[in-house]
Every structure is written in C-alpha cells, then in structure tokens.
Motif scaffolding. Structure first.
Motif, short mmCIF file in Angstrom:
data_model
loop_
_atom_site.label_atom_id
_atom_site.label_comp_id
_atom_site.label_asym_id
_atom_site.label_seq_id
_atom_site.Cartn_x
_atom_site.Cartn_y
_atom_site.Cartn_z
N ASN A 1 6.09 2.25 2.05
CA ASN A 1 5.37 2.58 3.28
C ASN A 1 4.58 1.37 3.81
N ARG A 2 3.92 0.65 2.91
CA ARG A 2 3.23 -0.61 3.19
C ARG A 2 1.99 -0.49 4.07
N THR A 3 1.53 0.72 4.35
CA THR A 3 0.35 0.87 5.21
C THR A 3 -0.83 1.53 4.49
N LYS A 4 -0.62 1.98 3.25
CA LYS A 4 -1.66 2.71 2.53
C LYS A 4 -2.15 1.93 1.31
N GLY A 5 -3.45 2.00 1.09
CA GLY A 5 -3.99 1.47 -0.15
C GLY A 5 -3.88 2.51 -1.26
N VAL B 1 -0.43 -4.16 -0.98
CA VAL B 1 -1.47 -3.28 -0.43
C VAL B 1 -2.63 -3.23 -1.42
N PRO B 2 -3.81 -2.77 -0.99
CA PRO B 2 -4.93 -2.66 -1.93
C PRO B 2 -4.57 -1.79 -3.13
N LEU B 3 -4.99 -2.22 -4.30
CA LEU B 3 -4.76 -1.46 -5.54
C LEU B 3 -6.07 -1.37 -6.31
#
Length: 316
Positions: free
Chosen positions: A106-110, A137-139
């Motif tokens: 998806n590449r838009t969600k953390g 992405v944020p993790l």
C-alpha cells in the motif's frame, strides 16, 4: 585472516545499515499532511484480522496499530507463528507476514506492532527481516517493558516484555525503527492513578543501560497521564534523545477527563504528542494551540476508498 574477517563483518554491517536507511519517522513520512503537528496523525487500532486490514487500507488513516502474538491461523494447519491477535486470543485470520505484505504494498500507512511477549517479538523480528527491502514507511516496535500504574505488577496477568532483550534486539535488527516503550497498566472502572517519578526514572535508566539511540516514543494511558503532566514533561526533558515523544492512548472502557487531557496535550505541545484515543474521547478535546480536531481526524471513505476495498479483498 583476522583482518579479512573484520573487513567482511564491516561490509555486512554496511549492507544491513544501508538496507534499513529507508525507514522514515512518522513525522517525516506524513510531514506534508501534518506540518509538524503530531496530533493530526490518525490511527486505526487493533487491526488484527483480514476484514479490519481491508477497511484500514481503504481509509484515510495514517498509522495502523496491530497486536502480535504467537498462535494459529484459522482454517490452517499452520501453528505457533506470529499472528495478529490480542490476548487471550491465539487464533487469527491474519499472520504478521500477510499483514506486512499488504501494508507495505500500500505504501501510504505507517505500522505500529504491539508485541505481547518476548517470544512473539523474537519470531516477529525474523518475519520483519524478510521485508527489510520494502520497509519504506514508518515502523514502530511497541512493548510494555516495565510495570506501571496502578499496582500493575500485582493486578495484571500480563507481564512486562523483557526490556533488555527487546531493546538490544531492536538495535541489532531494525536500528532505524521507532521504539515505542511503555508500562504495563491496570485499570478498573474510574481508576485513579498516575505515572510517578519512580516510573520515569526506571524507564530512563533502562534505555540508558541499553545505550538506546533510536527514536523513542513513550505510550502512556490517558486516564493516568492526565494526572501526571509535570512528571511526563520531565520524562521528555530528561530523555537523551531530544526527539522523544509521548503517545497518548486509551482503551474503550476507560473514563477520561477531556479537559485534563486537553491541558496535557496543549502543555506538552503538538510537536511532542501523538494521540491515539477512541472517538468518544476525541470529541471532548479542545486543542486550541494547534492540535487536530476530531472532524479533521475522521475523514469519511471516498469512492476511491471503496474501489480499494474491492481490489484489496480480491488480493487477500
């Protein structure tokens, strides 16, 4: 021979660090949407099943929080693997591997992964390593590593995750992830309690003993945090990592005074506080110093989101 081994080890280290260098912080990743105001980051809590994941991926939500335990996949012979579930549940329609696959596509969600045991964490890190090259992405790696309010060590069956192992394994395996480290808490109807100086001193010492240099956020339970404003401000001031933040969370059953919570958020500042609370709590907040409103944090699904649901359902 020894020199050759050292060079090989250095090369391996550089490769690992390079692979991890693309993990952004939540503030960086969503900067165009929030302009430094962390309260504007929106959350989906307990994304622990395929239907909930489909819904979350189709929404405007920015950060997806999910719980990781060792358990079994439904309708499968696969057992004792990292799955998305909250204790006491030990079965799920969604494995950690599947969760990561679809969120990273998806590449838009953390991502915020809440590990409920050190065993789940150890196994989960092995799964995360498989996805290293796609971690753009944020993790956040979350665990309750210390005992907190109120008499949590006595009243709560859940024990803190081994702090030393959690911190040191994160440093070795995912050095650019954000550490979300908090306290086990015990809450009963209308509980009163607070985070004490002893709580924060123990946390700061624990991080110092493990030489933590990663970005850190401290998850604090709203019902207790509202009685601990000065203490939590001191926690941030004393943190060796000056980018340290608070993540204020609340369970559905918690009773939270909206005025006190608004005061906490406004005093600490919107650049230092993430807010992950239920809708009923959001609606009581007055973040007059630039915080987000509930309306701006609850964007309805659009036609595009509906199409994403259909597409994601087929993929799953």
């Amino acid at each position: 021979m020894a020199r050759r081994i050292s060079i090989i080890s250095l090369v391996i280290l550089v490769v690992i660090q390079t692979a991890m260098a693309n993990i952004p912080s939540a503030n960086e990743f969503f900067k165009k949407n929030i302009n430094g105001n962390l309260t504007k980051i929106t959350w989906k809590h307990a994304v622990n099943s395929k239907p909930l994941l489909i819904e979350a991926l189709a929404s405007a939500t920015m950060m997806l929080e999910a719980d990781v335990v060792l358990g079994n996949l439904t309708n499968s012979n696969v057992t004792k693997i990292p799955i998305m579930a909250h204790p006491p549940n030990e079965t799920s329609s969604l494995s950690l591997d599947e969760f990561l696959t679809f969120v990273l596509k998806n590449r838009t969600k953390g991502i915020k992964l809440d590990f409920k045991s050190i065993e789940a964490y150890t196994a989960g890190l092995q799964v995360l390593e498989k996805h290293t090259s796609n971690l753009t992405v944020p993790l956040w790696l979350n665990a309750d590593i210390l005992s907190g309010p109120v008499n949590a060590s006595v009243n709560v069956n859940t024990k803190p995750v081994n702090a030393k192992q959690f911190l040191e394994d994160a440093k070795k395996t995912l050095p650019q992830s954000t550490l979300s480290v908090g306290w086990v808490t015990s809450y009963k109807a209308n509980s009163t309690g607070n985070y004490t100086s002893a709580h924060i001193d123990e946390m700061l010492k624990t991080l110092k003993d493990s030489n933590v240099t990663q970005t850190v956020t401290y998850p604090v339970r709203a019902a207790f945090a509202i009685n601990s404003i000065d203490t939590l401000k001191t926690l941030l001031e004393k943190s060796s990592n000056k980018s340290a933040t608070l993540t204020i969370w609340s369970a559905e059953e918690d009773v939270v005074d909206g005025k006190k919570l608004s005061k906490l958020i406004n005093e600490v500042g919107s650049k230092k506080v993430y807010v992950d609370v239920p809708e009923k709590v959001w609606k009581t907040l007055d973040l007059s110093k630039g915080g987000a409103s509930y309306a701006s944090s609850s964007i309805a699904l659009s036609i595009i989101s509906t199409l994403v649901v259909i597409f994601t359902t087929r993929m799953l």
